[in-house]
Design an enzyme around this catalytic site. Structure first.
Site, short mmCIF file in Angstrom:
data_model
loop_
_atom_site.label_atom_id
_atom_site.label_comp_id
_atom_site.label_asym_id
_atom_site.label_seq_id
_atom_site.Cartn_x
_atom_site.Cartn_y
_atom_site.Cartn_z
N SER A 34 0.81 -1.21 0.00
CA SER A 34 0.00 0.00 0.00
C SER A 34 0.85 1.27 0.00
O SER A 34 0.53 2.23 -0.71
CB SER A 34 -0.94 -0.01 1.21
OG SER A 34 -0.21 -0.11 2.42
N GLU A 107 11.18 -8.82 -4.10
CA GLU A 107 11.65 -7.61 -3.42
C GLU A 107 13.11 -7.77 -3.02
O GLU A 107 13.91 -6.84 -3.18
CB GLU A 107 10.78 -7.34 -2.19
CG GLU A 107 9.37 -6.88 -2.52
CD GLU A 107 8.46 -6.83 -1.31
OE1 GLU A 107 7.40 -6.18 -1.41
OE2 GLU A 107 8.79 -7.43 -0.27
#
Length: 222
Positions: A34, A107
């Site tokens: 987010s 990531e």
């Protein structure tokens, strides 16, 4: 300020950081989640300054493309000056737990290539000791039960993330109940378990810079 307002503030600060420190024509690494989504939205106004971005997940790729930002394959990129991503927890040494969104492996790969890792987070993510947030561990499906038994030996309670499959086709075990005093050592130990792809401790390659959003503004640490 609401949590979303704090996330927007650090996202804007990250966009300003990238504009200052990433050379024109370079490729930016972009994380998942987010807070990273707010950064992508802020990065859209700078898209003509950069050649494109490397995405750490399919969700991020889609959001970048939706803003007209070119998305490049990491195999075609030799250098990433700045990687920007959020964290589920971050300590004073800028070690992190990541992977709440399930994108920890990609990531970690993008972070390994980046010259500078900028973590963007609101103040609720800063902790004295990692481990309250369950530690995600990505596992090969056939090894799920065996890896869970090994994680239990380390003192954790592994729980299969129900109904979730990573972008790599793997499963996630969320390990509850860990108190992580030595994140570098535990990261290496878990990664040595056969069947583990990687885990969500980012300690061997921690953040270089933390942009922390609080009620009194954004603080830069590191």
């Amino acid at each position: 300020m609401t949590q979303d307002e704090l996330k927007q503030a650090v996202a804007q600060a990250a966009a300003a950081y990238v504009a200052e420190y990433a050379p024109v024509g370079s490729v930016i690494g972009v994380g998942t989640g987010s807070t990273a989504n707010f950064f992508i939205d802020a990065l859209a106004s700078l898209k003509d300054r950069f050649r494109g971005a490397v995405a750490s997940s399919e969700a991020t790729r889609k959001r970048l493309a939706g803003h007209g930002i070119a998305v490049l394959d990491l195999n075609d990129v030799e250098h990433i000056p700045v990687y920007v991503d959020g964290a589920d927890e971050i300590d004073d040494g800028l070690n992190m737990i990541k992977g709440g969104g399930g994108a920890l492996t990609r990531e970690k790969i993008v972070a390994a290539v980046a010259a500078t890792f900028v973590c963007i987070a609101d103040a609720s993510k800063q902790v004295a000791l990692l481990g309250k947030f369950p530690l995600p561990v990505e596992v090969i499906p056939m090894a799920r039960a065996q890896v869970a038994r090994e994680l239990a030996k380390l003192g954790g309670q592994p729980v299969l993330r129900d109904g979730f499959v990573s972008d790599n086709g793997n499963l996630i075990l969320d390990v509850h109940g860990l108190t992580i005093g030595d994140p570098k050592s535990l990261e290496a130990q878990i990664n040595q378990i056969v069947g583990v792809v990687t885990n969500g401790l980012f300690a061997r390659r921690p953040a270089d810079v933390l942009l922390l959003g609080a009620a009194d503004g954004v603080r830069r640490i590191g």
